[in-house]
Design an enzyme around this catalytic site. Structure first.
Site, PDB file in Angstrom:
ATOM      1  N   HIS A 228     -22.512   2.767 -14.043  1.00  0.00           N
ATOM      2  CA  HIS A 228     -21.525   3.322 -13.113  1.00  0.00           C
ATOM      3  C   HIS A 228     -20.766   4.479 -13.772  1.00  0.00           C
ATOM      4  O   HIS A 228     -19.667   4.294 -14.305  1.00  0.00           O
ATOM      5  CB  HIS A 228     -20.550   2.231 -12.672  1.00  0.00           C
ATOM      6  CG  HIS A 228     -21.159   1.214 -11.766  1.00  0.00           C
ATOM      7  ND1 HIS A 228     -21.163   1.355 -10.391  1.00  0.00           N
ATOM      8  CD2 HIS A 228     -21.816   0.055 -12.031  1.00  0.00           C
ATOM      9  CE1 HIS A 228     -21.789   0.321  -9.848  1.00  0.00           C
ATOM     10  NE2 HIS A 228     -22.193  -0.481 -10.825  1.00  0.00           N
TER      11      HIS A 228
ATOM     12  N   THR B  70      17.388   4.317   6.432  1.00  0.00           N
ATOM     13  CA  THR B  70      17.598   3.765   5.092  1.00  0.00           C
ATOM     14  C   THR B  70      17.612   2.237   5.073  1.00  0.00           C
ATOM     15  O   THR B  70      17.496   1.637   4.008  1.00  0.00           O
ATOM     16  CB  THR B  70      18.937   4.252   4.505  1.00  0.00           C
ATOM     17  OG1 THR B  70      20.014   3.745   5.313  1.00  0.00           O
ATOM     18  CG2 THR B  70      19.007   5.773   4.461  1.00  0.00           C
TER      19      THR B  70
ATOM     20  N   CYS C 234     -26.687   2.300  -9.760  1.00  0.00           N
ATOM     21  CA  CYS C 234     -26.873   0.847  -9.827  1.00  0.00           C
ATOM     22  C   CYS C 234     -27.891   0.396  -8.768  1.00  0.00           C
ATOM     23  O   CYS C 234     -29.073   0.649  -8.900  1.00  0.00           O
ATOM     24  CB  CYS C 234     -25.521   0.143  -9.682  1.00  0.00           C
ATOM     25  SG  CYS C 234     -25.534  -1.595 -10.186  1.00  0.00           S
TER      26      CYS C 234
ATOM     27  N   GLU D 262     -19.121   6.799 -12.468  1.00  0.00           N
ATOM     28  CA  GLU D 262     -17.860   7.134 -11.796  1.00  0.00           C
ATOM     29  C   GLU D 262     -16.655   6.519 -12.490  1.00  0.00           C
ATOM     30  O   GLU D 262     -15.529   7.034 -12.373  1.00  0.00           O
ATOM     31  CB  GLU D 262     -17.906   6.691 -10.326  1.00  0.00           C
ATOM     32  CG  GLU D 262     -17.871   5.193 -10.075  1.00  0.00           C
ATOM     33  CD  GLU D 262     -19.241   4.527 -10.059  1.00  0.00           C
ATOM     34  OE1 GLU D 262     -19.356   3.424  -9.488  1.00  0.00           O
ATOM     35  OE2 GLU D 262     -20.184   5.104 -10.635  1.00  0.00           O
TER      36      GLU D 262
ATOM     37  N   GLY E 124     -28.384   1.707  -6.011  1.00  0.00           N
ATOM     38  CA  GLY E 124     -28.991   2.929  -5.496  1.00  0.00           C
ATOM     39  C   GLY E 124     -30.170   3.387  -6.326  1.00  0.00           C
ATOM     40  O   GLY E 124     -31.133   3.956  -5.803  1.00  0.00           O
ATOM     41  N   MET E 125     -30.124   3.158  -7.630  1.00  0.00           N
ATOM     42  CA  MET E 125     -31.282   3.442  -8.488  1.00  0.00           C
ATOM     43  C   MET E 125     -32.394   2.432  -8.212  1.00  0.00           C
ATOM     44  O   MET E 125     -33.573   2.797  -8.092  1.00  0.00           O
ATOM     45  CB  MET E 125     -30.885   3.389  -9.960  1.00  0.00           C
ATOM     46  CG  MET E 125     -32.091   3.339 -10.912  1.00  0.00           C
ATOM     47  SD  MET E 125     -31.641   3.299 -12.653  1.00  0.00           S
ATOM     48  CE  MET E 125     -33.070   2.453 -13.350  1.00  0.00           C
TER      49      MET E 125
ATOM     50  N   SER F 152       0.813  -1.228   0.000  1.00  0.00           N
ATOM     51  CA  SER F 152       0.000   0.000   0.000  1.00  0.00           C
ATOM     52  C   SER F 152       0.842   1.273   0.000  1.00  0.00           C
ATOM     53  O   SER F 152       0.457   2.286   0.588  1.00  0.00           O
ATOM     54  CB  SER F 152      -0.956   0.016   1.204  1.00  0.00           C
ATOM     55  OG  SER F 152      -1.797  -1.104   1.197  1.00  0.00           O
ATOM     56  N   LEU F 153       1.986   1.231  -0.672  1.00  0.00           N
ATOM     57  CA  LEU F 153       2.824   2.429  -0.783  1.00  0.00           C
ATOM     58  C   LEU F 153       2.369   3.345  -1.915  1.00  0.00           C
ATOM     59  O   LEU F 153       2.783   4.497  -1.979  1.00  0.00           O
ATOM     60  CB  LEU F 153       4.288   2.035  -1.013  1.00  0.00           C
ATOM     61  CG  LEU F 153       5.078   1.588   0.208  1.00  0.00           C
ATOM     62  CD1 LEU F 153       6.507   1.214  -0.198  1.00  0.00           C
ATOM     63  CD2 LEU F 153       5.108   2.661   1.273  1.00  0.00           C
ATOM     64  N   GLY F 154       1.553   2.821  -2.805  1.00  0.00           N
ATOM     65  CA  GLY F 154       1.073   3.654  -3.907  1.00  0.00           C
ATOM     66  C   GLY F 154       1.755   3.384  -5.225  1.00  0.00           C
ATOM     67  O   GLY F 154       2.015   4.313  -5.996  1.00  0.00           O
ATOM     68  N   LYS F 155       2.036   2.104  -5.519  1.00  0.00           N
ATOM     69  CA  LYS F 155       2.641   1.779  -6.816  1.00  0.00           C
ATOM     70  C   LYS F 155       1.722   2.181  -7.959  1.00  0.00           C
ATOM     71  O   LYS F 155       2.181   2.648  -9.003  1.00  0.00           O
ATOM     72  CB  LYS F 155       2.951   0.279  -6.904  1.00  0.00           C
ATOM     73  CG  LYS F 155       4.030  -0.216  -5.977  1.00  0.00           C
ATOM     74  CD  LYS F 155       4.457  -1.635  -6.300  1.00  0.00           C
ATOM     75  CE  LYS F 155       3.323  -2.639  -6.239  1.00  0.00           C
ATOM     76  NZ  LYS F 155       2.726  -2.768  -4.887  1.00  0.00           N
TER      77      LYS F 155
ATOM     78  N   GLN G  70      17.445  -0.574   1.989  1.00  0.00           N
ATOM     79  CA  GLN G  70      18.639  -1.359   1.642  1.00  0.00           C
ATOM     80  C   GLN G  70      18.306  -2.849   1.577  1.00  0.00           C
ATOM     81  O   GLN G  70      18.712  -3.548   0.639  1.00  0.00           O
ATOM     82  CB  GLN G  70      19.741  -1.130   2.683  1.00  0.00           C
ATOM     83  CG  GLN G  70      20.355   0.263   2.655  1.00  0.00           C
ATOM     84  CD  GLN G  70      21.460   0.398   3.694  1.00  0.00           C
ATOM     85  OE1 GLN G  70      22.325  -0.467   3.808  1.00  0.00           O
ATOM     86  NE2 GLN G  70      21.413   1.479   4.454  1.00  0.00           N
TER      87      GLN G  70
END
Length: 542
Positions: free
Chosen positions: A514, A187, A380, A516, A382-383, A14-17, A191
């Site tokens: 969807h 570091t 979806c 979004e 929600g509709m 979860s570092l954001g690759k 390493q």
């Protein structure tokens, strides 16, 4: 000829690759290059379609109907390029392909092994279909050292030798933690991560180091020395206020310059960053604030609604306002009055979901929005729940329900068994497999002229992405429309309801698809821009 950038991660997950890959893609695009992004996922599922949203997060659906990892959503949002089913592969899919080939006899009696058969399958996936691109960025899921990722690491190691010299670059994303007791960044984790990567035969060209504060020059020199990487290629990736600041931040730190230099591309064309700078400026300097309540089922893991969250923020960017999100578990409204939770919000959004749990709470949220004239956006599920609410409380169909919850005498929402895709009829049965059997991908819809949604789109003909098994029953259309709920959009054949709205409501729209999934920071989806605009109007009334 395409050049390849392989992005691996170390120290922690979860570092954001995905964000790093997407931001690098955006930076290369800003220089005029054609970029493709691909994701290699080590899990054994064929795709994430049947995985729990609270465990894996959102399932991102592409135009061609693939259920993929949520990182492909980041790729699309940052680059504007629509992903396809060939941009994501899993260990499960690879093994399925290999076993199918073995059963057909394609291997001519050979013993099927991880090397060369699995690694060759991975390499073929990475290198196929890239003739039209200048750069292919491949993100390898998981963390260096994960046993599941070993075949992928071996495959990209081999590609370093298989590809022409100078056409493969390795970027390793790591974490540099700050230890308060020592008062310094450490570091050693980086390493060790690089040491493990090198033991696999991969020597990173660039280190992208996550940190919550500036990395001193002395620590960069140390990483350069012990990790055998040029000092200029030790790039700090500092925390930023918004993910849409990342391309600008990485450009400032020289990531794109270093990648191009590693390929021997010097001098490189200058990037055009004006669009990203405008987005960052709009986020930093909002001219107002709106509060949106998200009444959902998977609120424990916000990644389950990743594209939805970003699309709402895009609506805020379009309207120059800050969007504040109030997360409400829909089950709460099955036991409590929604009013205390919703009276102060400026908009209510009920997103997609599966199953009966929390459905009555979503119905109650839709009723509150309808009766109190609060902007409502149902997506979806929600509709569907908004239609059930109308059937019960406006049309007097007390037993109105969905067959998803069990047998019902009034199936206002029912299982789709067949629909048209292109010129072909697709069929499903209730007894079929769950995986890959939904109505998936882009489908066209015809909007009714003079409706609110047609005005928002500015066109009667639209194409949006779907992911659902159940659909509003068109047999109830006339009864519901006589009560004021307009079916403002239908499938081109007139069989499947796609959108509904109340003409006498400030903003009440439900969509079966969807939207979004197609929203971008540089090109916000019109429905989200309009919804936030309506919420802004509501904020002046509350």
């Amino acid at each position: 000829m395409a050049r390849y950038v392989f992005i691996t991660g170390g120290v922690v997950s979860s570092l954001g690759k995905g964000i790093a890959a997407a931001a690098l893609g955006a930076l290369l695009q800003a220089r005029g290059y054609r970029v493709r992004l691909r994701k290699l996922d080590p899990y054994l599922n064929v795709d994430p379609g049947t995985m729990s949203p609270t465990q894996h997060g959102e399932v991102f659906v592409t135009d061609d109907g693939a259920e993929t990892d949520l990182d492909l959503g980041h790729y699309e949002r940052f680059t504007g390029r629509s992903a396809t089913k060939t941009d994501n592969i899993t260990t499960g899919r690879i093994y399925k392909n290999i076993i199918d080939k073995e059963r057909r006899g394609d291997y001519l009696g050979a013993t099927v092994q991880v090397i060369p058969h699995v690694t060759n399958e991975i390499k073929n996936f990475v290198t196929e279909g890239n003739e039209d691109y200048d750069f292919v960025i491949c993100e390898i899921g998981g963390t260096v050292g994960d046993i599941e990722a070993m075949p992928f690491m071996e495959a990209i190691r081999q590609l370093g030798n298989d590809l022409p010299r100078g056409t493969a670059v390795y970027v390793h994303l790591t974490l540099m933690p700050y230890i308060p007791a020592a008062g310094e960044l450490k570091t050693k984790p980086t390493q060790h991560s690089v040491k493990e990567l090198q033991a696999l035969g991969i020597h990173p060209d660039i280190l992208l180091v996550r940190a919550d504060r500036e990395i001193p020059e002395a620590e960069r020199r140390k990483l350069s020395l012990f990790c055998n990487v040029r000092q200029s290629a030790v790039i700090q990736a500092l925390d930023v206020a918004s993910i849409y600041d990342v391309p600008i931040a990485y450009h400032k730190e020289g990531l794109d310059n270093e990648v191009l230099a590693a390929f021997g591309i010097e001098p490189a064309p200058k990037p055009r960053m004006e669009a990203w700078e405008d987005v960052a400026h709009r986020i930093r300097t909002p001219e107002g604030e709106v509060t949106i309540a998200i009444v959902g089922k998977y609120t424990g893991l916000k990644d389950a609604y990743k594209s939805l969250i970003e699309a709402l923020y895009h609506g805020g960017i379009a309207n120059r306002v800050k969007v504040k999100l109030e997360w409400i578990e829909s089950e709460v409204f099955e036991k409590e009055d929604p009013a205390p939770y919703l009276e102060k919000v400026h908009g209510i959004l009920v997103p997609g979901g599966f199953g009966e749990r929390g459905s009555e709470g979503k119905i109650n949220a839709a009723r509150f929005a309808r009766e109190r004239k609060v902007p409502y956006f149902g997506i979806c599920f929600g509709m569907q729940m908004a239609v059930v609410e109308a059937a019960r409380n406006l049309a007097g169909i007390e037993k109105a329900s969905s067959t998803e919850f069990g047998p019902t005498k009034e199936p206002v929402v029912g299982l789709m068994t067949e629909w048209v895709k292109g010129n072909e009829l697709e069929k499903r049965s209730a007894a079929g497999d769950l995986g890959g059997t939904m109505r998936l991908g882009a489908y066209r819809a015809a909007l009714k002229p003079e409706t609110k949604i047609a005005g928002i789109y500015g066109s009667p003909d639209i194409s949006e992405r779907h992911r659902h098994r159940y659909e509003v029953n068109v047999d109830y259309k006339d009864r519901l429309e006589s009560c004021g709920l307009v079916f403002s959009g239908m499938s081109p054949d007139g069989v499947l309801p796609e959108t509904v709205e109340y003409p006498d409501h400030p903003w009440f729209i439900g969509v079966q698809y969807h939207p979004e999934l197609k929203s971008r920071p540089l090109d916000p989806h019109p429905l989200f821009a309009s919804f936030i605009e309506a919420a802004l109007e509501q904020s002046r009334l509350v």
